[in-house]
Design a protein around this motif. Structure first.
Motif, mmCIF file in Angstrom:
data_model
loop_
_atom_site.group_PDB
_atom_site.id
_atom_site.type_symbol
_atom_site.label_atom_id
_atom_site.label_comp_id
_atom_site.label_asym_id
_atom_site.label_seq_id
_atom_site.Cartn_x
_atom_site.Cartn_y
_atom_site.Cartn_z
ATOM 1 N N LEU A 296 57.465 50.332 35.606
ATOM 2 C CA LEU A 296 56.438 51.303 35.991
ATOM 3 C C LEU A 296 57.002 52.320 36.984
ATOM 4 N N ALA A 297 57.715 51.829 37.987
ATOM 5 C CA ALA A 297 58.223 52.686 39.061
ATOM 6 C C ALA A 297 59.296 53.649 38.583
ATOM 7 N N SER A 298 59.848 53.410 37.383
ATOM 8 C CA SER A 298 60.865 54.315 36.850
ATOM 9 C C SER A 298 60.263 55.605 36.317
ATOM 10 N N HIS A 299 58.948 55.675 36.217
ATOM 11 C CA HIS A 299 58.289 56.867 35.683
ATOM 12 C C HIS A 299 58.067 57.899 36.783
ATOM 13 N N VAL A 300 58.312 59.140 36.445
ATOM 14 C CA VAL A 300 58.055 60.233 37.373
ATOM 15 C C VAL A 300 56.569 60.257 37.712
ATOM 16 N N GLY A 301 56.264 60.362 38.974
ATOM 17 C CA GLY A 301 54.866 60.388 39.403
ATOM 18 C C GLY A 301 54.392 59.093 40.009
ATOM 19 N N VAL A 302 55.119 58.002 39.743
ATOM 20 C CA VAL A 302 54.733 56.710 40.323
ATOM 21 C C VAL A 302 55.558 56.498 41.584
ATOM 22 N N GLU A 303 55.176 57.211 42.631
ATOM 23 C CA GLU A 303 55.888 57.080 43.898
ATOM 24 C C GLU A 303 54.999 56.396 44.927
ATOM 25 N N GLY A 304 55.616 55.676 45.825
ATOM 26 C CA GLY A 304 54.879 55.045 46.913
ATOM 27 C C GLY A 304 54.069 53.844 46.516
ATOM 28 N N TYR A 305 54.306 53.323 45.336
ATOM 29 C CA TYR A 305 53.582 52.129 44.867
ATOM 30 C C TYR A 305 54.551 50.958 44.926
ATOM 31 N N SER A 306 54.505 50.226 46.024
ATOM 32 C CA SER A 306 55.473 49.160 46.272
ATOM 33 C C SER A 306 55.142 47.924 45.458
ATOM 34 N N PHE A 307 56.110 47.011 45.397
ATOM 35 C CA PHE A 307 55.845 45.743 44.731
ATOM 36 C C PHE A 307 54.742 44.981 45.453
ATOM 37 N N GLU A 308 54.683 45.088 46.776
ATOM 38 C CA GLU A 308 53.628 44.404 47.541
ATOM 39 C C GLU A 308 52.255 44.947 47.152
ATOM 40 N N ASP A 309 52.152 46.275 46.987
ATOM 41 C CA ASP A 309 50.896 46.863 46.514
ATOM 42 C C ASP A 309 50.546 46.342 45.123
ATOM 43 N N CYS A 310 51.552 46.303 44.277
ATOM 44 C CA CYS A 310 51.350 45.860 42.897
ATOM 45 C C CYS A 310 50.879 44.414 42.860
ATOM 46 N N TRP A 311 51.484 43.566 43.680
ATOM 47 C CA TRP A 311 51.109 42.152 43.686
ATOM 48 C C TRP A 311 49.684 41.958 44.198
ATOM 49 N N LEU A 312 49.287 42.700 45.224
ATOM 50 C CA LEU A 312 47.915 42.594 45.723
ATOM 51 C C LEU A 312 46.924 43.040 44.649
ATOM 52 N N ASP A 313 47.223 44.143 43.969
ATOM 53 C CA ASP A 313 46.366 44.581 42.870
ATOM 54 C C ASP A 313 46.301 43.517 41.781
ATOM 55 N N TYR A 314 47.444 42.934 41.492
ATOM 56 C CA TYR A 314 47.512 41.884 40.465
ATOM 57 C C TYR A 314 46.613 40.708 40.835
ATOM 58 N N GLN A 315 46.652 40.295 42.098
ATOM 59 C CA GLN A 315 45.775 39.202 42.534
ATOM 60 C C GLN A 315 44.305 39.546 42.308
ATOM 61 N N ALA A 316 43.913 40.751 42.719
ATOM 62 C CA ALA A 316 42.511 41.146 42.598
ATOM 63 C C ALA A 316 42.085 41.278 41.142
ATOM 64 N N GLN A 317 42.968 41.829 40.312
ATOM 65 C CA GLN A 317 42.594 42.112 38.927
ATOM 66 C C GLN A 317 42.598 40.879 38.035
ATOM 67 N N ALA A 318 43.051 39.752 38.534
ATOM 68 C CA ALA A 318 42.968 38.517 37.753
ATOM 69 C C ALA A 318 41.521 38.176 37.395
ATOM 70 N N LEU A 319 40.562 38.690 38.159
ATOM 71 C CA LEU A 319 39.156 38.402 37.865
ATOM 72 C C LEU A 319 38.706 39.032 36.552
ATOM 73 N N TYR A 320 39.391 40.077 36.137
ATOM 74 C CA TYR A 320 38.982 40.821 34.945
ATOM 75 C C TYR A 320 38.796 39.911 33.732
ATOM 76 N N ALA A 321 39.697 38.979 33.546
ATOM 77 C CA ALA A 321 39.631 38.121 32.359
ATOM 78 C C ALA A 321 38.309 37.378 32.282
ATOM 79 N N LEU A 322 37.792 36.944 33.423
ATOM 80 C CA LEU A 322 36.512 36.234 33.422
ATOM 81 C C LEU A 322 35.340 37.194 33.300
#
Length: 367
Positions: A296-322
């Protein structure tokens, strides 16, 4: 188009006569010399296991055709189940998929099927798509789960989808907060009935996760304005084909009826959480999310989105499946395979939510 099944007994796919398919294929942007096409005969056979729509493989005999005319195509048409039709209309699922193939799919190349023709009506209950037939291709049973290599291939394509549309998911049909707000609003009233129908197939120590869903689902809905990109929305194994196009495509993503705008990690959490048994997921989850983030981060425009940000989003979005599985599983026609699939998905999703402390993360975000 208008669905005449109830009035005439004609199934939607039976309306795809040789003359109708001829007129559709002549408009294909992917067939050189398409205007020369004349289909002489069409033979249909069911394909796939979709519940929201019906898919059939059309074998085509031509009276005239250019060299690149396909011998088969896959047609998607409305479901004949009234509950599925009502859900499709309520979420604009048919119009959404047609719009995806018309407007967004051309940017995604080999990771999606080619679309020869697509149209939908204003009622939300009728549509048709003529898509590239990806056979031979390999499918993976949702109940059995995927390998790490299979998921890695899909996540690479998913990261490209999210990266291409990062910050520009601006088509007017993409926002779905109202849909998810409505689904989340159903959960308190259906939780007990859901546990009555599916609870025996879900580990008893996960029932509390289902019961907690109603209290945090509204907080999850409020996250949908974050990290705006285009998501698939139903990125699970039943909607993936592997080793397609005679092995030239490692993975192809199909069934775009839930395409929408929101956090890209929704797709990532949904795919990983519903495709792996708990032990395998726990062992490989960080590396899979890191693979996605790096692509994802290799794409132009995806700046400032750290792995830590991604992991926190991932934790929150796990609810989506339910949030998806619980109300949707109660709104489609019951089938033995369908119920088993939904139960397997819910079991994996609930375990995922528990392991990631998704409820706690969302409650902290909601303060």
């Amino acid at each position: 188009m208008t669905d005449t099944t109830a009035a005439t007994g004609i199934r939607p796919e039976e309306k795809l006569t040789a003359d109708v398919v001829t007129s559709m294929l002549r408009l294909s942007p992917h067939i050189e010399g398409a205007a020369e096409i004349e289909v002489a005969a069409v033979t249909a056979e069911p394909v796939g296991t979709g519940q929201m729509a019906t898919s059939v493989r059309l074998a085509l005999e031509y009276a005239a055709a250019p060299a690149g005319a396909p011998g088969t195509v896959v047609a998607k048409v409305p479901s004949t189940d009234e509950a599925s039709l009502a859900m499709a209309a309520g979420t604009n699922a048919y119009g959404r998929e047609v719009a995806f193939y018309r407007e967004l799919a051309p940017d995604l190349h080999a990771s999606v099927p080619l679309c020869h023709y697509g149209t939908s009506d204003e009622t939300g209950t009728d549509f048709v798509l003529l898509l590239e037939d990806l056979a031979p291709a390999r499918s993976v049973d949702q109940r059995q789960g995927a390998t790490i290599d299979e998921l890695a291939a899909v996540l690479a394509h998913t990261a490209d989808l999210h990266g291409r549309f990062w910050g520009r998911a601006d088509a007017p049909w993409l926002p779905v907060q109202h849909v998810w707000g409505a689904l989340a609003g159903q959960i308190p009233a259906i939780t007990a009935a859901w546990l009555d129908r599916f609870g025996a197939h879900v580990d008893a120590d996960l029932h509390h996760v289902i019961r907690e869903l109603a209290s945090v689902a509204p907080i999850w809905v409020s996250t949908l304005d974050d990290r705006r990109t285009v998501w698939h929305g139903d990125l699970r194994l039943d909607n993936l084909l592997f080793d397609a196009r005679n092995g030239r495509s490692d993975a192809v993503i199909v069934d775009w009826q839930s395409a929408a705008s929101g956090p890209g990690t929704t797709d990532v959490a949904y795919l990983i959480g519903t495709s792996l048994d708990a032990d395998t997921r726990r062992a490989h989850e960080p590396e899979l999310v890191a693979l996605y983030h790096a692509q994802l981060a290799s794409h132009v425009g995806v700046e400032g989105y750290s792995f830590e940000d991604c992991w926190l989003d991932y934790q929150a979005q796990a609810l989506y499946a339910l949030v998806l599985t619980v109300p949707v599983s109660m709104g489609v026609q019951p089938t033995e395979r369908g119920d088993a699939m939904f139960a397997a998905m819910a079991t994996r999703a609930a375990g995922h939510v528990r392991d990631l402390d998704t409820v706690g993360v969302l409650r902290r975000l909601g303060r």
